[in-house]
Design a protein around this motif. Structure first.
Motif, PDB file in Angstrom:
ATOM      1  N   ALA A 128      23.567  -6.483 -70.400  1.00 32.28           N
ATOM      2  CA  ALA A 128      23.872  -7.260 -71.602  1.00 32.28           C
ATOM      3  C   ALA A 128      24.166  -8.702 -71.221  1.00 32.28           C
ATOM      4  O   ALA A 128      24.863  -8.952 -70.222  1.00 32.28           O
ATOM      5  N   VAL A 129      23.673  -9.636 -72.007  1.00 35.75           N
ATOM      6  CA  VAL A 129      23.905 -11.063 -71.761  1.00 35.75           C
ATOM      7  C   VAL A 129      24.441 -11.690 -73.045  1.00 35.75           C
ATOM      8  O   VAL A 129      23.816 -11.587 -74.108  1.00 35.75           O
ATOM      9  N   ASP A 130      25.581 -12.328 -72.957  1.00 40.21           N
ATOM     10  CA  ASP A 130      26.266 -12.872 -74.133  1.00 40.21           C
ATOM     11  C   ASP A 130      25.611 -14.172 -74.598  1.00 40.21           C
ATOM     12  O   ASP A 130      25.325 -15.074 -73.791  1.00 40.21           O
ATOM     13  N   HIS A 306      28.902 -12.724 -69.179  1.00 39.02           N
ATOM     14  CA  HIS A 306      29.525 -13.448 -70.286  1.00 39.02           C
ATOM     15  C   HIS A 306      28.826 -14.758 -70.626  1.00 39.02           C
ATOM     16  O   HIS A 306      28.921 -15.255 -71.743  1.00 39.02           O
ATOM     17  N   LYS A 307      28.161 -15.355 -69.680  1.00 41.61           N
ATOM     18  CA  LYS A 307      27.425 -16.584 -69.954  1.00 41.61           C
ATOM     19  C   LYS A 307      26.028 -16.237 -70.437  1.00 41.61           C
ATOM     20  O   LYS A 307      25.525 -15.156 -70.138  1.00 41.61           O
ATOM     21  N   VAL A 390      22.016 -20.568 -68.526  1.00 42.90           N
ATOM     22  CA  VAL A 390      21.031 -19.486 -68.562  1.00 42.90           C
ATOM     23  C   VAL A 390      20.414 -19.274 -67.179  1.00 42.90           C
ATOM     24  O   VAL A 390      20.213 -18.133 -66.738  1.00 42.90           O
ATOM     25  N   SER A 391      20.135 -20.344 -66.472  1.00 44.42           N
ATOM     26  CA  SER A 391      19.564 -20.211 -65.128  1.00 44.42           C
ATOM     27  C   SER A 391      20.547 -19.550 -64.169  1.00 44.42           C
ATOM     28  O   SER A 391      20.144 -18.760 -63.301  1.00 44.42           O
ATOM     29  N   TYR A 392      21.815 -19.861 -64.317  1.00 48.23           N
ATOM     30  CA  TYR A 392      22.846 -19.191 -63.520  1.00 48.23           C
ATOM     31  C   TYR A 392      22.857 -17.692 -63.823  1.00 48.23           C
ATOM     32  O   TYR A 392      22.904 -16.849 -62.923  1.00 48.23           O
ATOM     33  N   VAL A 393      22.776 -17.336 -65.103  1.00 53.35           N
ATOM     34  CA  VAL A 393      22.749 -15.923 -65.491  1.00 53.35           C
ATOM     35  C   VAL A 393      21.496 -15.251 -64.945  1.00 53.35           C
ATOM     36  O   VAL A 393      21.542 -14.101 -64.475  1.00 53.35           O
TER      37      VAL A 393
END
Length: 628
Positions: A128-130, A306-307, A390-393
């Motif tokens: 899951a991505v917030d 969370h990001k 988003v790139s970090y995630v």
């Protein structure tokens, strides 16, 4: 001025959630503070520990949450008590702890051990991505650097037209994880959850609980359920092993004129990096313990990052992936203003004077209105920060996917990557979720099914899909069987034929609207009530909400209807509409932009030529939500 101003964002030291309940509350959040919601009192002296603050809340009638923190410009801790459950934000200084008094639901009656998983059952990796909108390279946003998700899409079915049931964190996850619509479980904001005994409570079988009952070994980490909704991450019902929660660490604000964006100088200091590490280590442990589908003991591992939820956190290397702010791609001018013919109730300010998103420090003094558009430089800065986050995630998701493949689990593991809702980045002059525009409801949804690699891997489908549909779909794909008593649609036929037009005809979403955000705020007089500055109902009891918006999205159109809310019956009043919208998403439409989020600039509801489609979609919308 310091190059980087360290702020108190205690981030991720992992805690094991157990079914035991502290005598003074349900859970605690290190480094997180509740902010400005239904405050009861602040005690500045005599409270020497978080435990004391929690006990004080326990003794105070009506206290729902507490925060023990060092106020700005102070050197000692204070205890603040609140009368409702609000949003957790980073504490203003390095030290702080918060907790809530939400009662943990009673444990279910003892039951016999689950049966062995059915033959041919597959593992499940559920990521899951917030706040993740479809701002990925593989979704035609080639300016966003997401190499891991782009590569994963080549081994998955990509859903082009997937939507959240409600563009708000807690109710969206409550709906998805329970398999029920928001109207079914009566969860539309941050107050309630599906374990409420008045709407189902222990009788509702959550998604991981279903797999657990069917013989899967289940484990979760990070933000899968919304924190505290339900209590203790539904540990008693849903998870075989203790759930892993996150808190602890620190990041700093960039001293670059854009204080909404944060730099984290060590990967290990960031929450989502440690969620990924926990998932990677868990996968390795499961293989070493022979808990895999190949050994007849399939697992479900759920990991929630969370990001890119606000504030935007990332290592400096990710900001360096993107051009200077003045070159950042943003929506075209027509998409940065409100749609022509839009009913005023459809819009949300979110930023600036309303304080809907206090993390956006840049907006604090901006009086954003439906006609007062944010400066382009600010839009570019927000977009750049979002893309870097988003790139970090993408990196964290890539670590989990890489380990799965390294362990040889690709051939018998269903993998799902999803966002819980979208995020407006200036579209329609709004900067949050909590709307019924495409930019808020549309989500990326990627599902890898090993058994249909020849027909679904690297394929795309424009079939309308809902986050609600994931529960039955993943259950069928993994071999657990189609669950009963869920509201979603089984989309598994799309994996053998992505062009199947008969699986789903529409995706449905909804959004509450109130004159105030918090019931503790004085309600406006009749003369003060206006649709020009509506709120999210975030902490308004469901019986006191004012309006509800309902929307459906087909392949070609979005139709939305805003109606008065009957708080006594907790149902919409379909005969009391306050606005409707029709947007044309066909490629030949004047709004037919490559990015669906940049469409919906002209409301066609008053166009005489649109009357037949309006009548058809209105009837379908009312029939759907009335049936639920």
């Amino acid at each position: 001025m310091l190059a980087h101003r360290v702020i108190g964002i205690a981030w991720l030291v992992f805690l094991q959630t157990t079914s035991a309940t502290p005598t003074c509350g349900n859970s605690s959040f290190s480094g997180q503070c509740y902010h400005n919601h239904n405050q009861i009192t602040t005690k500045l002296t005599g409270v020497t520990s978080p435990e004391d603050c929690c006990e004080l809340c326990s003794d105070q009638s009506g206290c729902a949450t507490w925060t023990w923190w060092i106020p700005q410009n102070q050197t000692t801790h204070a205890c603040r008590l609140f009368g409702s459950v609000g949003a957790l934000l980073p504490c203003p200084q390095d030290d702080g702890t918060s907790g809530d008094m939400t009662p943990v639901p009673p444990a279910p009656s003892p039951s016999p051990p689950p049966p062995p998983a059915p033959p041919g059952a597959m593992n499940v990796l559920f990521i899951a991505v917030d706040d993740l909108r479809a701002q990925l390279g593989v979704y035609n946003h080639t300016d966003t650097h997401t190499p891991n998700l782009d590569a994963f899409a080549q081994t998955a079915l990509l859903f082009e037209n997937a939507h959240a049931q409600i563009a708000h964190c807690s109710p969206s996850r409550n709906s998805l994880m329970s398999g029920r619509t928001p109207d079914s479980i009566k969860v539309w904001n941050f107050i309630d959850d599906f374990r409420d005994p008045t709407v189902g409570g222990p009788d509702i079988v959550a998604l991981p609980q279903y797999f657990k009952q069917k013989g899967w070994w289940t484990w979760g980490a990070g933000k899968v359920f919304h924190p505290g909704k339900p209590a203790a991450n539904d540990q008693t019902y849903s998870w075989t092993d203790p759930y892993v929660e996150a808190s602890g660490g620190s990041c700093a604000t960039f001293d670059n004129g854009h204080p909404s964006n944060y730099a984290c100088f060590s990967n290990n200091a960031t929450a989502d990096s440690q969620v990924a590490t926990a998932a990677v280590e868990k996968l390795q442990q499961l293989v070493s313990r022979n808990i895999t589908a190949a050994n007849g003991r399939p697992f479900l591992v759920a990991a929630g990052v969370h990001k890119p939820h606000l504030p935007y956190f990332y290592l400096p290397e990710f900001e360096n992936m993107y051009p200077p702010v003045e070159e950042t791609a943003i929506p075209p001018p027509q998409a940065l203003t409100i749609p022509v013919g839009m009913p005023p109730i459809a819009w949300m300010a979110c930023m600036g004077i309303n304080g809907e998103e206090p993390n956006f420090i840049d907006f604090n003094n901006l009086n954003l209105t439906q006609t007062q558009v944010a400066p382009t430089s600010l839009v570019r800065n927000i977009t750049r920060g979002y893309m870097a986050s988003v790139s970090y995630v993408d990196q964290q998701v890539g670590r989990m996917l890489t380990m799965l493949d390294t362990l040889g689990l690709q051939k018998d593991t269903v993998v799902v990557v999803w966002g819980d809702h979208g995020q407006n980045l200036g579209e329609h002059n709004t900067y949050c979720k909590m709307t019924l525009f495409e930019s808020a409801t549309r989500v990326p949804l990627l599902i890898r099914d090993p058994s249909s690699s020849k027909t679904s891997w690297g394929a795309r489908t424009d079939s309308p899909a809902q986050l609600l549909d994931m529960y039955p779909t993943v259950a069928v794909l993994a071999g657990a069987g189609l669950p009963s008593s869920v509201d979603g649609v089984d989309l598994s036929p799309l994996f053998t034929d992505p062009n199947n037009q008969g699986v789903s005809i529409a995706a449905f979403s909804q959004q509450a609207r109130c004159y105030v955000k918090n019931a503790a705020t004085p309600f406006p007089t009749p003369q003060q009530k206006t649709f020009l500055n509506m709120m999210t109902c975030e902490f308004v009891p469901r019986t006191q909400m004012d309006f509800m918006g309902y929307s459906l999205r087909t392949r070609d159109y979005r139709f939305t209807m805003w109606v008065h809310w009957n708080g006594t019956a907790m149902t919409p009043n379909w005969n009391a509409s306050v606005g409707s919208e029709l947007y044309d998403h066909r490629p030949t439409s004047p709004d037919g932009h490559l990015h669906p989020e940049w469409r919906e600039n002209n409301n066609l509801i008053a166009d005489p030529d649109s009357a037949p489609i309006v009548q058809q979609l209105r009837a379908r919308l009312i029939a759907h939500f009335t049936a639920k």
